[in-house]
Design an enzyme around this catalytic site. Structure first.
Site, short mmCIF file in Angstrom:
data_model
loop_
_atom_site.label_atom_id
_atom_site.label_comp_id
_atom_site.label_asym_id
_atom_site.label_seq_id
_atom_site.Cartn_x
_atom_site.Cartn_y
_atom_site.Cartn_z
N CYS A 297 0.78 -1.27 -0.10
CA CYS A 297 -0.07 -0.09 0.05
C CYS A 297 0.87 1.33 0.03
O CYS A 297 1.94 1.22 0.73
CB CYS A 297 -0.82 0.00 1.25
SG CYS A 297 -2.00 1.45 1.33
N HIS B 275 -8.93 -3.35 -2.28
CA HIS B 275 -8.09 -2.75 -1.63
C HIS B 275 -8.36 -1.34 -1.48
O HIS B 275 -8.42 -0.53 -0.16
CB HIS B 275 -6.59 -2.81 -2.08
CG HIS B 275 -5.54 -2.09 -1.35
ND1 HIS B 275 -4.41 -2.82 -0.94
CD2 HIS B 275 -5.23 -0.75 -1.24
CE1 HIS B 275 -3.61 -1.88 -0.33
NE2 HIS B 275 -4.28 -0.78 -0.61
N GLU B 276 -8.85 -0.57 -2.68
CA GLU B 276 -9.19 0.93 -2.58
C GLU B 276 -10.33 1.35 -1.83
O GLU B 276 -10.61 2.12 -1.17
CB GLU B 276 -9.13 1.26 -4.04
CG GLU B 276 -7.77 1.19 -4.85
CD GLU B 276 -6.59 1.64 -4.06
OE1 GLU B 276 -6.75 2.31 -3.30
OE2 GLU B 276 -5.59 1.19 -4.46
N HIS C 3 -10.29 1.46 1.55
CA HIS C 3 -9.35 2.68 2.15
C HIS C 3 -10.50 3.63 2.44
O HIS C 3 -10.63 4.51 3.43
CB HIS C 3 -8.72 3.20 0.94
CG HIS C 3 -7.44 2.91 0.87
ND1 HIS C 3 -6.62 3.08 2.33
CD2 HIS C 3 -6.31 2.48 -0.02
CE1 HIS C 3 -5.17 2.65 1.64
NE2 HIS C 3 -5.31 2.38 0.84
ZN ZN Z 1 -3.35 1.39 0.13
#
Ligand code: ZN
Length: 203
Positions: free
Chosen positions: A114, A156-157, A160
């Site tokens: 990341c 993953h995004e 976030h």
């Molecule tokens: Zn990330």
């Protein structure tokens, strides 16, 4: 935008990475402010370089993500490495207010890193296939189906935007430096890495 004027990528420890990003209202879509934010995010992602970026990573707590996986970069990677990860070229894409659904029960475990946890990586199990709905910069509805590496990027995004980092999902015994990943762990199979690091996958 020149690299010197780009915002810095926020690192783990900043509370913006742990807060839930705000959904954009209809009257915020298609505005010059949103277009400028997205242009900045794409420039930051390319400069890093990375394959995805969420707005909180430049300190903006809004539900906006960008992703892009470049064919030229993929071509520099070993063929077997690319095939195992189902990594395919993905044109630059922006998703606002995304909703993600994991499709099916298949998971895949690979090392991921990341830009906000700079210098580290770990094994993370992710759904193999996802569907994401949302809108584009202009507010037009979009629906994206993705399998393999782009599905991992999307998970993953979107994480976030919910205040979640891969650290919350990783096999903690697999937390390694980026240097160790490059010199050692990217050169063995995931099964070998798990054995060597003492990881038992239970799902
Ligand atoms: Zn990330």
């Amino acid at each position: 935008m020149s690299p010197a004027t780009l915002p810095r990528i926020v690192q783990a420890g900043d509370p913006v990475l742990r807060s839930v990003a705000r959904e954009l209202r209809d009257d915020e879509l298609g505005t010059s402010e949103l277009r400028a934010l997205v242009d900045t995010m794409i420039a930051v992602m390319r400069d890093a370089p990375g394959v995805g970026l969420a707005a909180p990573q430049i300190g903006v707590p809004l539900q906006v993500l960008v992703l892009e996986d470049d064919a030229d970069r993929i071509a520099t990677l070993p063929e077997a490495f690319v095939a195992e990860r189902e990594r395919i070229a993905w044109p630059v894409m922006t998703i606002v207010n995304p909703m993600l659904t994991i499709v099916g029960n298949e998971t895949r475990t690979f090392f991921e890193g990341c830009l906000s946890v700079n210098g580290w990586a770990a094994l993370v199990a992710r759904g193999r296939e996802v569907e994401v709905t949302g809108v584009d910069v202009e507010g037009r509805p979009l629906r994206v189906q993705a399998k393999g590496w782009p599905a991992r990027i999307l998970q993953h995004e979107v994480d976030h935007l919910r205040g979640t980092l891969y650290l919350d999902r990783m096999f903690s015994r697999s937390f390694v430096t980026a240097d160790a990943l490059a010199s050692r762990w990217s050169k063995v199979t995931v099964a070998e890495a798990k054995r060597a690091l003492g990881i038992v996958e239970t799902d």
